[in-house]
Design a protein around this motif. Structure first.
Motif, PDB file in Angstrom:
ATOM      1  N   ALA A  36       0.665  -1.329   0.092  1.00 33.00           N
ATOM      2  CA  ALA A  36      -0.101   0.197   0.329  1.00 33.00           C
ATOM      3  C   ALA A  36       0.944   1.372   0.099  1.00 33.00           C
ATOM      4  N   LEU A  37       2.328   0.871   0.426  1.00 36.22           N
ATOM      5  CA  LEU A  37       3.100   2.320  -0.087  1.00 36.22           C
ATOM      6  C   LEU A  37       3.580   2.896  -1.136  1.00 36.22           C
ATOM      7  N   LYS A  38       4.296   3.880  -1.621  1.00 36.07           N
ATOM      8  CA  LYS A  38       4.500   4.640  -2.628  1.00 36.07           C
ATOM      9  C   LYS A  38       6.348   3.667  -2.202  1.00 36.07           C
ATOM     10  N   ASP A  39       6.843   3.216  -1.283  1.00 39.98           N
ATOM     11  CA  ASP A  39       8.051   3.219  -1.603  1.00 39.98           C
ATOM     12  C   ASP A  39       8.462   2.036  -1.021  1.00 39.98           C
ATOM     13  N   PRO A  40       7.598   1.231  -1.047  1.00 37.03           N
ATOM     14  CA  PRO A  40       7.944  -0.332  -0.221  1.00 37.03           C
ATOM     15  C   PRO A  40       9.369  -0.465   0.199  1.00 37.03           C
ATOM     16  N   GLY A  41      10.038  -0.419  -0.302  1.00 32.46           N
ATOM     17  CA  GLY A  41      11.588  -0.503   0.015  1.00 32.46           C
ATOM     18  C   GLY A  41      12.254   0.492   1.438  1.00 32.46           C
ATOM     19  N   SER A  42      10.791   1.137   1.606  1.00 29.01           N
ATOM     20  CA  SER A  42      11.007   2.694   2.532  1.00 29.01           C
ATOM     21  C   SER A  42      10.574   1.789   3.920  1.00 29.01           C
ATOM     22  N   ALA A  43       9.897   1.228   4.110  1.00 28.60           N
ATOM     23  CA  ALA A  43       9.379   1.196   5.441  1.00 28.60           C
ATOM     24  C   ALA A  43       9.786   0.681   6.641  1.00 28.60           C
ATOM     25  N   GLU A  44       9.721   1.268   7.632  1.00 28.40           N
ATOM     26  CA  GLU A  44      10.484   1.056   8.670  1.00 28.40           C
ATOM     27  C   GLU A  44       9.192  -0.089  10.085  1.00 28.40           C
ATOM     28  N   PHE A  45       9.231  -0.637   9.793  1.00 25.98           N
ATOM     29  CA  PHE A  45       8.072  -1.315  11.065  1.00 25.98           C
ATOM     30  C   PHE A  45       8.658  -1.357  12.620  1.00 25.98           C
ATOM     31  N   SER A  46       7.239  -0.584  13.991  1.00 25.87           N
ATOM     32  CA  SER A  46       7.237  -0.637  14.989  1.00 25.87           C
ATOM     33  C   SER A  46       6.407  -0.992  15.383  1.00 25.87           C
ATOM     34  N   GLU A  47       5.840  -1.603  16.955  1.00 24.38           N
ATOM     35  CA  GLU A  47       4.381  -1.611  17.539  1.00 24.38           C
ATOM     36  C   GLU A  47       3.767  -2.370  17.059  1.00 24.38           C
ATOM     37  N   LEU A  48       4.632  -3.604  16.494  1.00 24.08           N
ATOM     38  CA  LEU A  48       3.808  -4.573  15.842  1.00 24.08           C
ATOM     39  C   LEU A  48       2.930  -5.564  17.356  1.00 24.08           C
ATOM     40  N   TYR A  49       1.886  -5.910  17.182  1.00 22.20           N
ATOM     41  CA  TYR A  49       0.888  -6.396  18.145  1.00 22.20           C
ATOM     42  C   TYR A  49       0.376  -7.276  17.432  1.00 22.20           C
ATOM     43  N   ARG A  50       0.223  -9.042  17.811  1.00 24.73           N
ATOM     44  CA  ARG A  50      -1.151  -9.173  17.466  1.00 24.73           C
ATOM     45  C   ARG A  50      -2.422  -9.298  17.566  1.00 24.73           C
ATOM     46  N   CYS A  51      -3.245  -8.777  17.679  1.00 22.26           N
ATOM     47  CA  CYS A  51      -4.738  -8.860  18.987  1.00 22.26           C
ATOM     48  C   CYS A  51      -5.745 -10.033  19.592  1.00 22.26           C
ATOM     49  N   GLY A  59      -0.246  -2.139  14.531  1.00 24.40           N
ATOM     50  CA  GLY A  59       1.716  -1.417  14.711  1.00 24.40           C
ATOM     51  C   GLY A  59       1.699  -0.266  13.729  1.00 24.40           C
ATOM     52  N   GLU A  60       2.910   0.329  13.768  1.00 20.46           N
ATOM     53  CA  GLU A  60       3.507   1.598  13.027  1.00 20.46           C
ATOM     54  C   GLU A  60       4.173   1.371  11.957  1.00 20.46           C
ATOM     55  N   VAL A  61       3.766   1.992  10.934  1.00 14.65           N
ATOM     56  CA  VAL A  61       5.374   2.242   9.944  1.00 14.65           C
ATOM     57  C   VAL A  61       5.346   3.618   9.335  1.00 14.65           C
ATOM     58  N   ASN A  62       6.565   3.230   9.409  1.00 18.42           N
ATOM     59  CA  ASN A  62       7.099   5.224   8.982  1.00 18.42           C
ATOM     60  C   ASN A  62       7.877   5.030   7.378  1.00 18.42           C
ATOM     61  N   ALA A  63       7.696   5.322   5.987  1.00 14.21           N
ATOM     62  CA  ALA A  63       8.102   5.478   4.571  1.00 14.21           C
ATOM     63  C   ALA A  63       8.154   5.941   4.334  1.00 14.21           C
ATOM     64  N   LYS A  64       8.852   6.340   2.993  1.00  9.39           N
ATOM     65  CA  LYS A  64       9.195   7.856   2.175  1.00  9.39           C
ATOM     66  C   LYS A  64       7.518   8.372   1.026  1.00  9.39           C
ATOM     67  N   ASN A  65       7.396   9.284   1.074  1.00 11.25           N
ATOM     68  CA  ASN A  65       6.027   9.691   0.368  1.00 11.25           C
ATOM     69  C   ASN A  65       7.112   9.877  -0.912  1.00 11.25           C
ATOM     70  N   SER A  66       5.860  10.489  -1.738  1.00 11.75           N
ATOM     71  CA  SER A  66       6.500  11.136  -2.689  1.00 11.75           C
ATOM     72  C   SER A  66       7.115  11.614  -3.370  1.00 11.75           C
ATOM     73  N   PHE A  67       7.716  12.671  -2.740  1.00 11.36           N
ATOM     74  CA  PHE A  67       8.659  13.345  -2.159  1.00 11.36           C
ATOM     75  C   PHE A  67      10.265  13.041  -1.861  1.00 11.36           C
ATOM     76  N   GLY A  68      10.235  11.695  -1.515  1.00 13.98           N
ATOM     77  CA  GLY A  68      11.648  10.831  -0.955  1.00 13.98           C
ATOM     78  C   GLY A  68      12.059  10.837   0.426  1.00 13.98           C
ATOM     79  N   GLY A  69      11.275  11.701   1.443  1.00  9.71           N
ATOM     80  CA  GLY A  69      11.043  12.396   2.955  1.00  9.71           C
ATOM     81  C   GLY A  69      10.197  10.903   3.538  1.00  9.71           C
ATOM     82  N   TYR A  70      10.836  11.283   4.326  1.00 11.53           N
ATOM     83  CA  TYR A  70       9.777  10.234   5.690  1.00 11.53           C
ATOM     84  C   TYR A  70       8.518  11.068   6.160  1.00 11.53           C
ATOM     85  N   ASN A  71       7.450  10.136   6.132  1.00  9.18           N
ATOM     86  CA  ASN A  71       6.400  10.488   6.580  1.00  9.18           C
ATOM     87  C   ASN A  71       5.737  10.797   8.375  1.00  9.18           C
TER      88      ASN A  71
END
Length: 117
Positions: A36-51, A59-71
């Motif tokens: 679902a991300l613009k730059d899948p290779g930049s995904a950094e995951f944190s706080e992953l929990y199973r319900c 969980g949370e994900v931090n990834a690059k947007n269309s401009f190349g910066g992290y959201n």
């Protein structure tokens, strides 16, 4: 006193938030979020929990947007093969998935960490 210590130890060990690499539900969730991300290779995951014991992951994900910066970290819920991102267009889907996660956690109360009072 010994019973309290044993119960505390059981609660601590039953609440494992760190996903094991072989746990397929975490792999599926990460793959779904990356898709679902613009730059899948930049995904950094944190706080992953199973319900609970379900196949719902939050969980949370931090990834690059269309401009190349992290959201910055964006909360997500993975349920039934679908990814729901906080702030995305499917707000009702996100709310339903969040409610399902809460319900799954209520079904397995031994896995909920208790906050210090």
């Amino acid at each position: 006193m010994r019973a309290v210590i044993v119960l505390a130890a059981l609660a601590l060990f039953s609440c494992d938030k760190s996903p094991k690499p072989e746990d397929a539900v975490f792999v599926d969730a990460k793959d779904g979020v990356r898709a679902a991300l613009k730059d899948p290779g930049s995904a950094e995951f944190s706080e992953l929990y199973r319900c609970g014991d379900s196949r719902v992951v939050t969980g949370e994900v931090n990834a690059k947007n269309s401009f190349g910066g992290y959201n910055g970290n964006t909360h997500f819920i993975y349920a039934d093969g679908q990814v729901y991102m906080e702030g995305e267009s499917d707000t009702q889907g996100y709310v339903r998935a969040n409610a399902r996660c809460s319900e799954e956690i209520r079904k397995t109360p031994a896995r909920i960490p208790q906050a210090d009072k």
